[in-house]
Design a protein around this motif. Sequence first.
Motif, PDB file in Angstrom:
ATOM      1  N   VAL A 208       3.436  -2.694  31.801  1.00 36.05           N
ATOM      2  CA  VAL A 208       2.261  -3.659  31.367  1.00 36.05           C
ATOM      3  C   VAL A 208       2.914  -4.930  30.948  1.00 36.05           C
ATOM      4  CG1 VAL A 208       0.487  -3.920  29.663  1.00 36.05           C
ATOM      5  CG2 VAL A 208       1.237  -1.625  30.047  1.00 36.05           C
ATOM      6  N   GLU A 209       2.114  -5.944  31.398  1.00 40.34           N
ATOM      7  CA  GLU A 209       2.436  -7.049  31.415  1.00 40.34           C
ATOM      8  C   GLU A 209       1.451  -8.144  31.352  1.00 40.34           C
ATOM      9  OE1 GLU A 209       5.404  -8.732  34.334  1.00 40.34           O
ATOM     10  OE2 GLU A 209       4.583  -7.466  35.699  1.00 40.34           O
ATOM     11  N   PHE A 210       1.599  -9.683  31.067  1.00 42.75           N
ATOM     12  CA  PHE A 210       0.606 -10.756  31.152  1.00 42.75           C
ATOM     13  C   PHE A 210       0.896 -11.483  32.193  1.00 42.75           C
ATOM     14  CE2 PHE A 210      -0.290  -9.024  26.844  1.00 42.75           C
ATOM     15  CZ  PHE A 210      -1.956  -9.288  26.654  1.00 42.75           C
ATOM     16  N   GLY A 211      -0.238 -11.987  32.785  1.00 44.55           N
ATOM     17  CA  GLY A 211       0.066 -13.184  34.001  1.00 44.55           C
ATOM     18  C   GLY A 211      -1.328 -14.051  33.914  1.00 44.55           C
ATOM     19  N   ASP A 212      -0.817 -15.217  34.238  1.00 43.19           N
ATOM     20  CA  ASP A 212      -1.778 -16.422  34.023  1.00 43.19           C
ATOM     21  C   ASP A 212      -2.807 -15.986  35.010  1.00 43.19           C
ATOM     22  OD1 ASP A 212      -0.631 -17.954  32.098  1.00 43.19           O
ATOM     23  OD2 ASP A 212       0.435 -19.189  33.519  1.00 43.19           O
ATOM     24  N   SER A 213      -4.277 -16.342  34.892  1.00 48.41           N
ATOM     25  CA  SER A 213      -5.279 -16.090  35.949  1.00 48.41           C
ATOM     26  C   SER A 213      -5.945 -17.492  36.001  1.00 48.41           C
ATOM     27  CB  SER A 213      -6.055 -14.912  35.363  1.00 48.41           C
ATOM     28  OG  SER A 213      -7.249 -14.817  36.360  1.00 48.41           O
ATOM     29  N   TYR A 214      -6.518 -17.783  37.159  1.00 53.00           N
ATOM     30  CA  TYR A 214      -7.147 -19.057  37.386  1.00 53.00           C
ATOM     31  C   TYR A 214      -8.401 -18.811  38.100  1.00 53.00           C
ATOM     32  CZ  TYR A 214      -2.658 -21.194  36.607  1.00 53.00           C
ATOM     33  OH  TYR A 214      -1.340 -21.544  36.098  1.00 53.00           O
ATOM     34  N   GLN A 215      -9.480 -19.329  37.583  1.00 48.22           N
ATOM     35  CA  GLN A 215     -10.929 -19.247  38.092  1.00 48.22           C
ATOM     36  C   GLN A 215     -11.182 -20.629  38.584  1.00 48.22           C
ATOM     37  OE1 GLN A 215     -13.907 -18.394  35.349  1.00 48.22           O
ATOM     38  NE2 GLN A 215     -15.562 -18.708  37.001  1.00 48.22           N
ATOM     39  N   LEU A 216     -11.472 -20.734  40.060  1.00 48.87           N
ATOM     40  CA  LEU A 216     -11.683 -21.960  40.600  1.00 48.87           C
ATOM     41  C   LEU A 216     -13.234 -22.209  41.061  1.00 48.87           C
ATOM     42  CD1 LEU A 216      -8.627 -21.172  40.643  1.00 48.87           C
ATOM     43  CD2 LEU A 216      -8.490 -22.153  43.214  1.00 48.87           C
ATOM     44  N   SER A 217     -13.458 -23.328  41.257  1.00 53.26           N
ATOM     45  CA  SER A 217     -14.758 -23.398  41.555  1.00 53.26           C
ATOM     46  C   SER A 217     -15.091 -24.924  42.179  1.00 53.26           C
ATOM     47  CB  SER A 217     -15.931 -23.489  40.418  1.00 53.26           C
ATOM     48  OG  SER A 217     -17.091 -23.581  40.987  1.00 53.26           O
ATOM     49  N   ASP A 218     -15.946 -25.015  43.158  1.00 53.90           N
ATOM     50  CA  ASP A 218     -16.248 -26.447  43.653  1.00 53.90           C
ATOM     51  C   ASP A 218     -17.346 -27.200  42.878  1.00 53.90           C
ATOM     52  OD1 ASP A 218     -14.581 -26.120  45.869  1.00 53.90           O
ATOM     53  OD2 ASP A 218     -16.090 -24.739  46.844  1.00 53.90           O
ATOM     54  N   THR A 219     -17.834 -26.482  42.135  1.00 54.94           N
ATOM     55  CA  THR A 219     -18.915 -26.898  41.340  1.00 54.94           C
ATOM     56  C   THR A 219     -18.436 -26.517  39.812  1.00 54.94           C
ATOM     57  OG1 THR A 219     -20.338 -25.176  41.255  1.00 54.94           O
ATOM     58  CG2 THR A 219     -20.785 -27.033  42.963  1.00 54.94           C
ATOM     59  N   PRO A 220     -19.178 -27.315  38.937  1.00 53.85           N
ATOM     60  CA  PRO A 220     -18.656 -27.074  37.272  1.00 53.85           C
ATOM     61  C   PRO A 220     -18.981 -25.503  37.126  1.00 53.85           C
ATOM     62  CG  PRO A 220     -19.907 -29.071  37.456  1.00 53.85           C
ATOM     63  CD  PRO A 220     -19.917 -28.537  38.866  1.00 53.85           C
ATOM     64  N   ILE A 221     -18.111 -24.766  36.458  1.00 49.24           N
ATOM     65  CA  ILE A 221     -17.978 -23.366  36.072  1.00 49.24           C
ATOM     66  C   ILE A 221     -18.996 -23.320  34.808  1.00 49.24           C
ATOM     67  CG2 ILE A 221     -16.758 -21.388  35.270  1.00 49.24           C
ATOM     68  CD1 ILE A 221     -14.525 -22.838  36.681  1.00 49.24           C
ATOM     69  N   THR A 222     -20.043 -22.579  34.889  1.00 53.11           N
ATOM     70  CA  THR A 222     -20.929 -22.047  33.806  1.00 53.11           C
ATOM     71  C   THR A 222     -20.943 -20.411  34.077  1.00 53.11           C
ATOM     72  OG1 THR A 222     -22.895 -22.270  35.420  1.00 53.11           O
ATOM     73  CG2 THR A 222     -22.163 -24.184  33.947  1.00 53.11           C
ATOM     74  N   ARG A 223     -21.306 -19.906  32.728  1.00 53.14           N
ATOM     75  CA  ARG A 223     -21.595 -18.549  32.646  1.00 53.14           C
ATOM     76  C   ARG A 223     -22.761 -17.896  33.669  1.00 53.14           C
ATOM     77  NH1 ARG A 223     -21.155 -14.851  27.031  1.00 53.14           N
ATOM     78  NH2 ARG A 223     -21.776 -12.776  28.015  1.00 53.14           N
ATOM     79  N   ARG A 224     -22.699 -17.129  34.424  1.00 57.67           N
ATOM     80  CA  ARG A 224     -23.851 -16.501  35.099  1.00 57.67           C
ATOM     81  C   ARG A 224     -24.577 -15.561  34.191  1.00 57.67           C
ATOM     82  NH1 ARG A 224     -24.296 -15.030  41.470  1.00 57.67           N
ATOM     83  NH2 ARG A 224     -26.373 -14.750  41.414  1.00 57.67           N
ATOM     84  N   GLU A 225     -25.916 -15.791  34.098  1.00 62.32           N
ATOM     85  CA  GLU A 225     -26.741 -15.048  33.552  1.00 62.32           C
ATOM     86  C   GLU A 225     -27.531 -14.030  34.459  1.00 62.32           C
ATOM     87  OE1 GLU A 225     -26.542 -14.519  30.411  1.00 62.32           O
ATOM     88  OE2 GLU A 225     -25.679 -16.343  29.772  1.00 62.32           O
TER      89      GLU A 225
END
Length: 421
Positions: A208-225
């Motif tokens: 078990v370990e931790f790693g960095d995770s990147y969320q990428l987007s061409d537009t501003p990132i918003t939470r999807r409802e």
Amino acid sequence: MAEFRQEGQLGVERRAMLTGTIGAAAMLGLQACAPASGSRPATLRAPSRRTALVPIRISRDQLIDVKCCIRPLRAAGPNLDVETVGDALVIHNYGHGGSGWSLSWGSADIAVGKALSVLPREIAVVGCGIIGLTTAVMAQRAGLKVTLYARESIQQTRSFRASGSFTPDSRIALAEPAGPAFGELWERMARFSWKAFRTYLGLPGHPVEFGDSYQLSDTPITRREWPADPAITQNFATSGRPQQNSEFGHYSERIRDIVPQAQPLSAEENPFPQPHVRRSSQMIFNFASYAHVMLGEFFERGGQFVMRDFARPADYAALPQKVVINCTGYAARDLWQDKTIIPVRGQTGWLVPQPDAFYSVRYRNVSLTSKRDGIVVMNNNPDMGEMLGVGDSMELPNVADIEKGLEIMAPVFAPGFQAQG
């Protein structure tokens, strides 16, 4: 929720605690006062500096495997009921959707506690996926002699075809059938599991370990409802299957105080060509080393493994052990005729391990998760959300979907990517 909230089962829990159950908590040092659900102190940001990353090689020649598995979604959440079959007491522990790995310790804690309520010296565990193996080890830590019955070892189970990251509320239940009380039970399992997994950090082989995770987007990132669509008139209650995303339960906010949350990167910090990026820390599981550690503990504690298939519930009554924990996952749909289990198809591609590029990336509908045992590729339709794969029991892999995912991800590592140095 019948499997845990009934007064009789609460009595089982109390008696289990008096016999030292959930004893694994004391042995592991897992009990601690948790902050209020969802609370988190203000974030302190370090001075901005660009992150140096080695680009991930995502060419087709790096693809070494494609795996497909079926996740067992139960509308009301995991089955933790107790019943008798002949003269055997059977405690169920199956139906965790896409959260089996993530909730394995917390779910085992509950199941073993119920088994201990009748003070057995030995028990049987049926099933050697991650739920079954974890339950067996948890029972041993509570002082029980355990025989594990399964038709295959963990390396051949559906558990070994998962993506291998901490996703504790992935298709775990539907909000209405599970009911408002399920959130508390889920939180108990999630917090217990989170602390248990942390005891494996730093071990040889990095189970078990931790790693960095990147969320990428061409537009501003918003939470999807996912609001309910009034045009869809069917639902689980009328059709026996969810019809839209709004039916799924989401509980991750309840453990927000312990799970790292994504933070936006400034332009100075961002190594990617996409203008909008968020970074978080992700807990991941390396299947080969984790299975090696768990099986090693099971056998060192005197565990017995018997390769056996079961055709009907009555077969449990023929076992010499009279307390049985049933951890058969999706197979319980046929074995126990539990038609409340809904198949949810999932697929992963695996690239050659790239230890120098140890991070995860999500862009559009594709994710890359770099682990010790390979880089996991998932290509999911973002417009489907949780409904993706629901009702699909086809386990043959589709390589074309993975190849398309690699094509979609290619722009991430275009010349605009800021390579190491």
